[in-house]
Design a protein around this motif. Sequence first.
Motif, PDB file in Angstrom:
ATOM      1  N   LYS A  13       1.833 -25.841  48.983  1.00  0.00           N
ATOM      2  CA  LYS A  13       1.628 -24.596  48.239  1.00  0.00           C
ATOM      3  C   LYS A  13       1.797 -23.361  49.120  1.00  0.00           C
ATOM      4  CE  LYS A  13      -1.385 -22.453  44.899  1.00  0.00           C
ATOM      5  NZ  LYS A  13      -2.597 -22.569  44.125  1.00  0.00           N
ATOM      6  N   GLY A  14       1.346 -23.434  50.373  1.00  0.00           N
ATOM      7  CA  GLY A  14       1.478 -22.282  51.258  1.00  0.00           C
ATOM      8  C   GLY A  14       2.915 -21.955  51.608  1.00  0.00           C
ATOM      9  N   ASP A  15       3.808 -22.943  51.542  1.00  0.00           N
ATOM     10  CA  ASP A  15       5.216 -22.723  51.864  1.00  0.00           C
ATOM     11  C   ASP A  15       6.053 -22.325  50.652  1.00  0.00           C
ATOM     12  OD1 ASP A  15       4.571 -23.431  54.408  1.00  0.00           O
ATOM     13  OD2 ASP A  15       5.347 -25.477  54.255  1.00  0.00           O
ATOM     14  N   ALA A  16       5.504 -22.455  49.458  1.00  0.00           N
ATOM     15  CA  ALA A  16       6.262 -22.167  48.247  1.00  0.00           C
ATOM     16  C   ALA A  16       6.468 -20.665  48.096  1.00  0.00           C
ATOM     17  CB  ALA A  16       5.537 -22.715  47.029  1.00  0.00           C
ATOM     18  N   GLU A  17       7.653 -20.302  47.671  1.00  0.00           N
ATOM     19  CA  GLU A  17       7.959 -18.894  47.457  1.00  0.00           C
ATOM     20  C   GLU A  17       7.184 -18.403  46.241  1.00  0.00           C
ATOM     21  OE1 GLU A  17      11.795 -16.228  46.236  1.00  0.00           O
ATOM     22  OE2 GLU A  17      12.108 -17.964  47.521  1.00  0.00           O
ATOM     23  N   GLY A  18       6.452 -17.317  46.398  1.00  0.00           N
ATOM     24  CA  GLY A  18       5.668 -16.771  45.296  1.00  0.00           C
ATOM     25  C   GLY A  18       4.371 -17.503  45.041  1.00  0.00           C
ATOM     26  N   ALA A  19       3.881 -18.265  46.030  1.00  0.00           N
ATOM     27  CA  ALA A  19       2.644 -19.021  45.849  1.00  0.00           C
ATOM     28  C   ALA A  19       1.465 -18.081  45.665  1.00  0.00           C
ATOM     29  CB  ALA A  19       2.403 -19.925  47.060  1.00  0.00           C
ATOM     30  N   LEU A  20       0.554 -18.458  44.792  1.00  0.00           N
ATOM     31  CA  LEU A  20      -0.635 -17.660  44.519  1.00  0.00           C
ATOM     32  C   LEU A  20      -1.764 -18.087  45.433  1.00  0.00           C
ATOM     33  CD1 LEU A  20      -0.495 -17.776  40.634  1.00  0.00           C
ATOM     34  CD2 LEU A  20       0.369 -16.003  42.143  1.00  0.00           C
ATOM     35  N   GLN A  21      -2.646 -17.178  45.740  1.00  0.00           N
ATOM     36  CA  GLN A  21      -3.782 -17.483  46.594  1.00  0.00           C
ATOM     37  C   GLN A  21      -4.749 -18.386  45.849  1.00  0.00           C
ATOM     38  OE1 GLN A  21      -5.525 -13.736  47.486  1.00  0.00           O
ATOM     39  NE2 GLN A  21      -3.795 -12.995  48.681  1.00  0.00           N
ATOM     40  N   ALA A  22      -5.487 -19.209  46.599  1.00  0.00           N
ATOM     41  CA  ALA A  22      -6.496 -20.070  45.992  1.00  0.00           C
ATOM     42  C   ALA A  22      -7.604 -19.203  45.412  1.00  0.00           C
ATOM     43  CB  ALA A  22      -7.057 -21.022  47.037  1.00  0.00           C
ATOM     44  N   GLY A  23      -8.061 -19.528  44.217  1.00  0.00           N
ATOM     45  CA  GLY A  23      -9.140 -18.796  43.582  1.00  0.00           C
ATOM     46  C   GLY A  23      -8.726 -17.528  42.860  1.00  0.00           C
ATOM     47  N   ARG A  24      -7.441 -17.272  42.747  1.00  0.00           N
ATOM     48  CA  ARG A  24      -6.976 -16.030  42.126  1.00  0.00           C
ATOM     49  C   ARG A  24      -7.418 -15.939  40.671  1.00  0.00           C
ATOM     50  NH1 ARG A  24      -2.390 -14.609  39.105  1.00  0.00           N
ATOM     51  NH2 ARG A  24      -1.782 -12.446  39.328  1.00  0.00           N
ATOM     52  N   TRP A  25      -7.281 -17.017  39.921  1.00  0.00           N
ATOM     53  CA  TRP A  25      -7.647 -16.992  38.512  1.00  0.00           C
ATOM     54  C   TRP A  25      -9.153 -16.868  38.338  1.00  0.00           C
ATOM     55  CZ3 TRP A  25      -4.115 -15.602  35.400  1.00  0.00           C
ATOM     56  CH2 TRP A  25      -2.788 -15.913  35.661  1.00  0.00           C
ATOM     57  N   ARG A  26      -9.916 -17.518  39.192  1.00  0.00           N
ATOM     58  CA  ARG A  26     -11.373 -17.430  39.108  1.00  0.00           C
ATOM     59  C   ARG A  26     -11.831 -15.986  39.333  1.00  0.00           C
ATOM     60  NH1 ARG A  26     -12.924 -20.530  43.229  1.00  0.00           N
ATOM     61  NH2 ARG A  26     -12.459 -22.383  42.049  1.00  0.00           N
ATOM     62  N   ARG A  27     -11.260 -15.312  40.330  1.00  0.00           N
ATOM     63  CA  ARG A  27     -11.622 -13.919  40.595  1.00  0.00           C
ATOM     64  C   ARG A  27     -11.241 -13.024  39.421  1.00  0.00           C
ATOM     65  NH1 ARG A  27      -9.577 -15.238  45.555  1.00  0.00           N
ATOM     66  NH2 ARG A  27      -7.658 -14.064  45.214  1.00  0.00           N
ATOM     67  N   ALA A  28     -10.072 -13.244  38.846  1.00  0.00           N
ATOM     68  CA  ALA A  28      -9.645 -12.431  37.703  1.00  0.00           C
ATOM     69  C   ALA A  28     -10.567 -12.656  36.509  1.00  0.00           C
ATOM     70  CB  ALA A  28      -8.200 -12.765  37.340  1.00  0.00           C
ATOM     71  N   TRP A  29     -10.972 -13.886  36.265  1.00  0.00           N
ATOM     72  CA  TRP A  29     -11.859 -14.195  35.149  1.00  0.00           C
ATOM     73  C   TRP A  29     -13.218 -13.531  35.350  1.00  0.00           C
ATOM     74  CZ3 TRP A  29     -11.095 -16.337  30.525  1.00  0.00           C
ATOM     75  CH2 TRP A  29     -12.194 -16.752  29.799  1.00  0.00           C
TER      76      TRP A  29
END
Length: 83
Positions: free
Chosen positions: A55-71
């Motif tokens: 996941k860290g090498d994928a182009e455009g990868a999202l940070q862990a916990g991004r959806w939880r913080r947004a919610w």
Amino acid sequence: MTGHIVRRGAAAGLGVLWCWAVARLVYAPDAGVLEGAVAAGGWGLSVLPVHCVPKGDAEGALQAGRWRRAWNTGRGGGRAAGR
């Protein structure tokens, strides 16, 4: 450009070979081990995860916990809480 054509030709040829093997397995009473091996090998390659990357090498990868913080931001009195 030539490499692209060769790859597409190889993929098409192998696809035709796989279809031939499956058709022989379904319709021919004398189908044998060769057809079974080609059909099983083609199916096995189709489920092989060759496009997976860390996941860290994928182009455009999202940070862990991004959806939880947004919610939690929406619940915590931000703009969405007033609705």
